[in-house]
Write a protein that holds these residues in place. Structure first.
Motif, short mmCIF file in Angstrom:
data_model
loop_
_atom_site.label_atom_id
_atom_site.label_comp_id
_atom_site.label_asym_id
_atom_site.label_seq_id
_atom_site.Cartn_x
_atom_site.Cartn_y
_atom_site.Cartn_z
N CYS A 1 81.82 133.47 -44.33
CA CYS A 1 80.97 134.36 -45.12
C CYS A 1 79.79 133.61 -45.76
N ALA A 2 80.05 132.46 -46.33
CA ALA A 2 78.97 131.70 -46.97
C ALA A 2 77.91 131.34 -45.94
N TYR A 3 78.36 130.86 -44.78
CA TYR A 3 77.40 130.52 -43.71
C TYR A 3 76.60 131.74 -43.28
N LEU A 4 77.29 132.85 -43.04
CA LEU A 4 76.61 134.04 -42.55
C LEU A 4 75.60 134.58 -43.56
N LEU A 5 75.99 134.64 -44.82
CA LEU A 5 75.05 135.12 -45.84
C LEU A 5 73.82 134.22 -45.92
N GLY A 6 74.03 132.90 -45.89
CA GLY A 6 72.90 131.97 -45.91
C GLY A 6 72.03 132.13 -44.68
N ARG A 7 72.66 132.30 -43.54
CA ARG A 7 71.90 132.46 -42.30
C ARG A 7 71.08 133.75 -42.30
N VAL A 8 71.70 134.85 -42.71
CA VAL A 8 70.96 136.12 -42.76
C VAL A 8 69.79 136.00 -43.73
N HIS A 9 70.03 135.40 -44.88
CA HIS A 9 68.95 135.20 -45.85
C HIS A 9 67.81 134.38 -45.23
N ASP A 10 68.16 133.29 -44.56
CA ASP A 10 67.15 132.45 -43.92
C ASP A 10 66.41 133.19 -42.82
N GLU A 11 67.14 133.95 -42.00
CA GLU A 11 66.51 134.68 -40.89
C GLU A 11 65.59 135.78 -41.41
N LEU A 12 65.97 136.42 -42.50
CA LEU A 12 65.10 137.43 -43.10
C LEU A 12 63.76 136.80 -43.51
N HIS A 13 63.82 135.60 -44.04
CA HIS A 13 62.59 134.94 -44.47
C HIS A 13 61.78 134.40 -43.29
N ARG A 14 62.44 134.06 -42.20
CA ARG A 14 61.69 133.71 -40.97
C ARG A 14 60.93 134.92 -40.47
N VAL A 15 61.59 136.09 -40.48
CA VAL A 15 60.93 137.33 -40.06
C VAL A 15 59.75 137.62 -40.99
N ASP A 16 59.96 137.46 -42.28
CA ASP A 16 58.91 137.70 -43.27
C ASP A 16 57.69 136.81 -43.00
N ARG A 17 57.93 135.51 -42.80
CA ARG A 17 56.82 134.58 -42.53
C ARG A 17 56.11 134.94 -41.22
N ALA A 18 56.89 135.29 -40.21
CA ALA A 18 56.29 135.63 -38.91
C ALA A 18 55.45 136.89 -39.02
N MET A 19 55.92 137.88 -39.74
CA MET A 19 55.16 139.13 -39.89
C MET A 19 53.88 138.91 -40.67
N LYS A 20 53.96 138.09 -41.69
CA LYS A 20 52.76 137.81 -42.50
C LYS A 20 51.74 136.99 -41.73
N ALA A 21 52.19 136.19 -40.76
CA ALA A 21 51.29 135.35 -39.97
C ALA A 21 50.86 136.02 -38.67
N ASP A 22 51.41 137.17 -38.35
CA ASP A 22 51.11 137.85 -37.09
C ASP A 22 49.64 138.26 -37.04
N PRO A 23 49.02 138.18 -35.85
CA PRO A 23 47.62 138.58 -35.72
C PRO A 23 47.35 140.03 -36.13
#
Length: 171
Positions: free
Chosen positions: A94-116
């Motif tokens: 659970c700890a790993y999964l929650l951390g991973r989901v949190h990290d992946e959400l922020h990767r998506v956020d950064r990618a969307m903000k940097a998208d052309p």
């Protein structure tokens, strides 16, 4: 003629070694120790690419110039987020999964903000992540993520639903 080839091979070997050490020792970086294996493999592949920048033939040259990092593509970040959908929050992971989901959400956020297309093209997902961040505050520790587990998984699931309605953004 052979010296530039050998020098290029030596630079490649050193680069691959440093990339491997960076990946193996980088558990405490921005990714919270949840770096996907694919990212490590991509880093090593990029470092060993023989078509990379040329290496000067004399030692007095400035050396190869590293390419500027490109922003992550939305589809790649979203695919990594989707990879968490089949996982469950068992006591063992659970700890790993929650951390991973949190990290992946922020990767998506950064990618969307940097998208052309610009962040205005992704208003709902960006707002969902901002709302989650506001709820979590500055504490991204495991206990706080567990307290807000429904919100973490809810943001992931809502972004997944939104993206399914926007297939041009991830295919």
């Amino acid at each position: 003629m052979l010296r530039p080839i050998l020098r290029g091979a030596a630079v490649t070997a050193v680069t691959v070694t440093l990339a491997a050490l960076t990946v193996s020792c980088g558990g405490g970086g921005d990714d919270g120790g949840h770096r996907p294996k694919a990212a490590a493999a991509a880093l090593a592949a990029a470092a060993s690419d023989p078509s990379g920048p040329p290496v000067p033939s004399d030692a007095s040259g400035p050396g190869p110039v590293a390419p500027s990092p490109q922003p992550e593509r939305v589809r790649d970040a979203f695919a990594a987020l989707q990879a968490t959908l089949g996982d469950s929050c068992t006591p063992a992971n659970c700890a790993y999964l929650l951390g991973r989901v949190h990290d992946e959400l922020h990767r998506v956020d950064r990618a969307m903000k940097a998208d052309p297309k610009g962040p205005g093209h992704f208003p709902e997902p960006i707002a969902l992540i901002a709302r989650l961040d506001q709820e979590l505050g500055a504490d991204h520790g495991v206990e706080n993520l567990k307290r807000h587990q429904p919100s973490v998984f809810g943001a992931r699931d809502e972004i997944n639903t939104w993206m399914q309605d926007h297939p041009d953004d991830y295919r």
